[in-house]
Enzyme design. Structure first.
Site, PDB file in Angstrom:
ATOM      1  N   MET A  32       0.850  -1.193   0.000  1.00  0.00           N
ATOM      2  CA  MET A  32       0.000   0.000   0.000  1.00  0.00           C
ATOM      3  C   MET A  32       0.891   1.250   0.000  1.00  0.00           C
ATOM      4  O   MET A  32       0.474   2.328   0.409  1.00  0.00           O
ATOM      5  CB  MET A  32      -0.937  -0.008   1.209  1.00  0.00           C
ATOM      6  CG  MET A  32      -1.913  -1.197   1.150  1.00  0.00           C
ATOM      7  SD  MET A  32      -3.427  -0.967   2.069  1.00  0.00           S
ATOM      8  CE  MET A  32      -2.790  -0.809   3.720  1.00  0.00           C
ATOM      9  N   LEU A  35       6.792   2.885   1.374  1.00  0.00           N
ATOM     10  CA  LEU A  35       7.713   1.749   1.406  1.00  0.00           C
ATOM     11  C   LEU A  35       8.845   1.957   2.408  1.00  0.00           C
ATOM     12  O   LEU A  35       9.411   3.043   2.527  1.00  0.00           O
ATOM     13  CB  LEU A  35       8.309   1.526   0.010  1.00  0.00           C
ATOM     14  CG  LEU A  35       7.307   1.260  -1.119  1.00  0.00           C
ATOM     15  CD1 LEU A  35       8.055   0.924  -2.406  1.00  0.00           C
ATOM     16  CD2 LEU A  35       6.328   0.149  -0.771  1.00  0.00           C
ATOM     17  N   GLY A  38      11.385  -3.184   4.915  1.00  0.00           N
ATOM     18  CA  GLY A  38      10.653  -4.462   4.876  1.00  0.00           C
ATOM     19  C   GLY A  38      10.121  -4.715   3.476  1.00  0.00           C
ATOM     20  O   GLY A  38      10.319  -5.795   2.897  1.00  0.00           O
ATOM     21  N   HIS A  39       9.447  -3.711   2.895  1.00  0.00           N
ATOM     22  CA  HIS A  39       8.949  -3.860   1.519  1.00  0.00           C
ATOM     23  C   HIS A  39      10.109  -4.096   0.551  1.00  0.00           C
ATOM     24  O   HIS A  39      10.017  -4.914  -0.365  1.00  0.00           O
ATOM     25  CB  HIS A  39       8.240  -2.589   1.072  1.00  0.00           C
ATOM     26  CG  HIS A  39       6.993  -2.248   1.830  1.00  0.00           C
ATOM     27  ND1 HIS A  39       6.881  -1.125   2.607  1.00  0.00           N
ATOM     28  CD2 HIS A  39       5.806  -2.888   1.929  1.00  0.00           C
ATOM     29  CE1 HIS A  39       5.669  -1.068   3.136  1.00  0.00           C
ATOM     30  NE2 HIS A  39       4.998  -2.130   2.769  1.00  0.00           N
ATOM     31  N   GLN A  63     -10.155  -2.492   2.789  1.00  0.00           N
ATOM     32  CA  GLN A  63      -9.618  -3.217   3.946  1.00  0.00           C
ATOM     33  C   GLN A  63      -9.461  -2.330   5.179  1.00  0.00           C
ATOM     34  O   GLN A  63      -8.912  -2.758   6.175  1.00  0.00           O
ATOM     35  CB  GLN A  63      -8.317  -3.924   3.587  1.00  0.00           C
ATOM     36  CG  GLN A  63      -7.126  -3.027   3.331  1.00  0.00           C
ATOM     37  CD  GLN A  63      -5.923  -3.834   2.866  1.00  0.00           C
ATOM     38  OE1 GLN A  63      -5.835  -4.223   1.709  1.00  0.00           O
ATOM     39  NE2 GLN A  63      -4.985  -4.096   3.766  1.00  0.00           N
ATOM     40  N   LYS A 151       5.613 -10.146   9.035  1.00  0.00           N
ATOM     41  CA  LYS A 151       5.108  -9.177  10.006  1.00  0.00           C
ATOM     42  C   LYS A 151       3.580  -9.276  10.107  1.00  0.00           C
ATOM     43  O   LYS A 151       3.008  -9.188  11.170  1.00  0.00           O
ATOM     44  CB  LYS A 151       5.567  -7.783   9.569  1.00  0.00           C
ATOM     45  CG  LYS A 151       4.672  -6.654   9.933  1.00  0.00           C
ATOM     46  CD  LYS A 151       5.141  -5.932  11.132  1.00  0.00           C
ATOM     47  CE  LYS A 151       4.335  -4.742  11.574  1.00  0.00           C
ATOM     48  NZ  LYS A 151       3.131  -4.445  10.896  1.00  0.00           N
ATOM     49  N   ASP A 152       2.928  -9.440   8.935  1.00  0.00           N
ATOM     50  CA  ASP A 152       1.476  -9.650   8.908  1.00  0.00           C
ATOM     51  C   ASP A 152       1.246 -11.151   8.705  1.00  0.00           C
ATOM     52  O   ASP A 152       0.792 -11.591   7.645  1.00  0.00           O
ATOM     53  CB  ASP A 152       0.850  -8.826   7.788  1.00  0.00           C
ATOM     54  CG  ASP A 152       1.015  -7.329   8.023  1.00  0.00           C
ATOM     55  OD1 ASP A 152       0.464  -6.819   9.014  1.00  0.00           O
ATOM     56  OD2 ASP A 152       1.721  -6.686   7.234  1.00  0.00           O
ATOM     57  N   MET A 186       9.345  -3.079  11.248  1.00  0.00           N
ATOM     58  CA  MET A 186       9.096  -1.996  10.284  1.00  0.00           C
ATOM     59  C   MET A 186       7.665  -2.051   9.800  1.00  0.00           C
ATOM     60  O   MET A 186       7.124  -3.130   9.531  1.00  0.00           O
ATOM     61  CB  MET A 186      10.069  -2.108   9.116  1.00  0.00           C
ATOM     62  CG  MET A 186      11.450  -1.724   9.538  1.00  0.00           C
ATOM     63  SD  MET A 186      12.505  -1.448   8.117  1.00  0.00           S
ATOM     64  CE  MET A 186      14.058  -1.212   8.963  1.00  0.00           C
ATOM     65  N   SER A 188       4.619   0.732   7.738  1.00  0.00           N
ATOM     66  CA  SER A 188       4.320   2.072   7.200  1.00  0.00           C
ATOM     67  C   SER A 188       3.685   2.942   8.276  1.00  0.00           C
ATOM     68  O   SER A 188       3.853   4.158   8.290  1.00  0.00           O
ATOM     69  CB  SER A 188       3.370   1.964   6.010  1.00  0.00           C
ATOM     70  OG  SER A 188       3.931   1.113   5.052  1.00  0.00           O
TER      71      SER A 188
HETATM   72  O1  PAF Z   1      -0.014  -5.740   3.618  1.00  0.00           O
HETATM   73  C1  PAF Z   1      -0.477  -4.822   2.913  1.00  0.00           C
HETATM   74  O2  PAF Z   1       0.143  -3.792   2.687  1.00  0.00           O
HETATM   75  C2  PAF Z   1      -1.862  -4.975   2.296  1.00  0.00           C
HETATM   76  O3  PAF Z   1      -2.707  -5.673   3.149  1.00  0.00           O
HETATM   77  C3  PAF Z   1      -1.843  -5.626   0.899  1.00  0.00           C
HETATM   78  C4  PAF Z   1      -1.342  -7.044   0.964  1.00  0.00           C
HETATM   79  C5  PAF Z   1      -0.964  -4.806  -0.037  1.00  0.00           C
HETATM   80  C6  PAF Z   1      -3.249  -5.649   0.306  1.00  0.00           C
HETATM   81  O4  PAF Z   1      -3.789  -4.366   0.171  1.00  0.00           O
END
Ligand code: PAF
Length: 282
Positions: A32, A35, A38-39, A63, A151-152, A186, A188
């Protein structure tokens, strides 16, 4: 070199068609934006094994269960594109809202079971919105491989379930959480922390490591839990949504790490919700 920023589906399809015809592997890194390292570690992991890499940036309204959270979510597209330059990814997919959700859009992807706990309880509708957009990102990009951060962790499990259940031909790779030097995972959302809150934030990871050490030494989880919540409150955290010990394979609640387990936490600090998880082992 900057990767092309693609904003509509025709442009995305024109870019991916020759890759698909050539039989190339395509890695997708869904984000999203805003960045951080981690990204970037996900982009590096994708580059290491895929012929082509697409990083997606889309702040997915579906979401967010809280309109304020959506409004405040950091948006830093120019900076994001600059950070990705050194990875030489092949495209940035930054769809306009109507490319993702055109008028009359009426489909929701909903994963049962894994979404009944933790984030699913505290953020109603979050996983439906996330699974819906990730399904679309997978099909839009025709990716063969996808890269998500641990992390998620619950999100990663939901995405794996969804891809398997819907027969989407993609390999979902889980990549380790990247931490700041003081242990803070880390995220956002860390950009939203005040300077003062930023100095307190690592206490979340600290108490989690203390619980992990205690569990390894055979201490009762409930006692460790009580102590950890008290420490977080003393440090300035205003609420703990959960601090759960759960099985790594199906997220069922555990009273002790009798099988491979993870410790999961979500806690509020100065109006910012931080989440983290660590492996415990058995
Ligand atoms: O983890 C995220 O940033 C979001 O949940 C994702 C996977 C990009 C979906 O919008």
């Amino acid at each position: 070199m900057s990767a092309p920023i693609l904003r509509d589906l025709d442009a995305l399809r024109a870019a991916t068609r020759p890759w698909i015809l050539a039989g190339e592997t395509i890695g997708v890194v869904p984000t999203m934006g805003a960045l951080h390292d981690g990204h970037l570690s996900l982009a590096a992991a994708a580059k290491a094994i895929c012929d082509r890499v697409i990083v997606t940036i889309f702040v997915n309204p579906k979401q967010f269960n809280n309109p304020e959270d959506l409004k405040n979510y950091p948006r830093t597209e120019t900076e994001d594109a600059r950070k990705l330059e050194r990875f030489a990814v092949d495209a940035l997919w930054v769809p306009e809202g109507d490319q993702m959700y055109p008028p009359h859009f009426a489909t929701t992807v909903s994963v049962a079971g894994l979404t009944d706990v933790m984030e699913g309880v505290y953020r109603p509708g979050h996983f439906d919105g996330m699974a819906t957009v990730v399904t679309k990102l997978f099909t839009q990009t025709a990716a063969t491989d996808a890269f998500f951060g641990e992390k998620d962790y619950q999100q990663l499990m939901v995405v794996r379930r969804m891809a398997a259940d819907l027969d989407i031909p993609i390999t979902v790779h889980g990549c380790p959480t990247i931490r700041e030097i003081d242990g803070l995972a880390m995220s956002s959302r860390n950009l939203l922390l005040s300077d003062r809150a930023r100095t307190t934030a690592p206490v979340l990871h600290e108490v989690m490591e203390q619980i992990a050490d205690g569990l390894r030494a055979g201490t009762d989880f409930q006692a460790l839990h009580t102590k950890a919540v008290a420490r977080l409150e003393r440090a300035g955290f205003t609420g703990v949504d959960y601090l759960d010990l759960r099985a790594q394979d199906d997220l069922s609640a555990l009273a002790a790490p009798t099988r491979p387990a993870r410790l999961f936490a979500a806690a509020w600090l100065a109006g910012v919700r931080l989440i983290d998880n660590i492996a415990i082992g058995s």
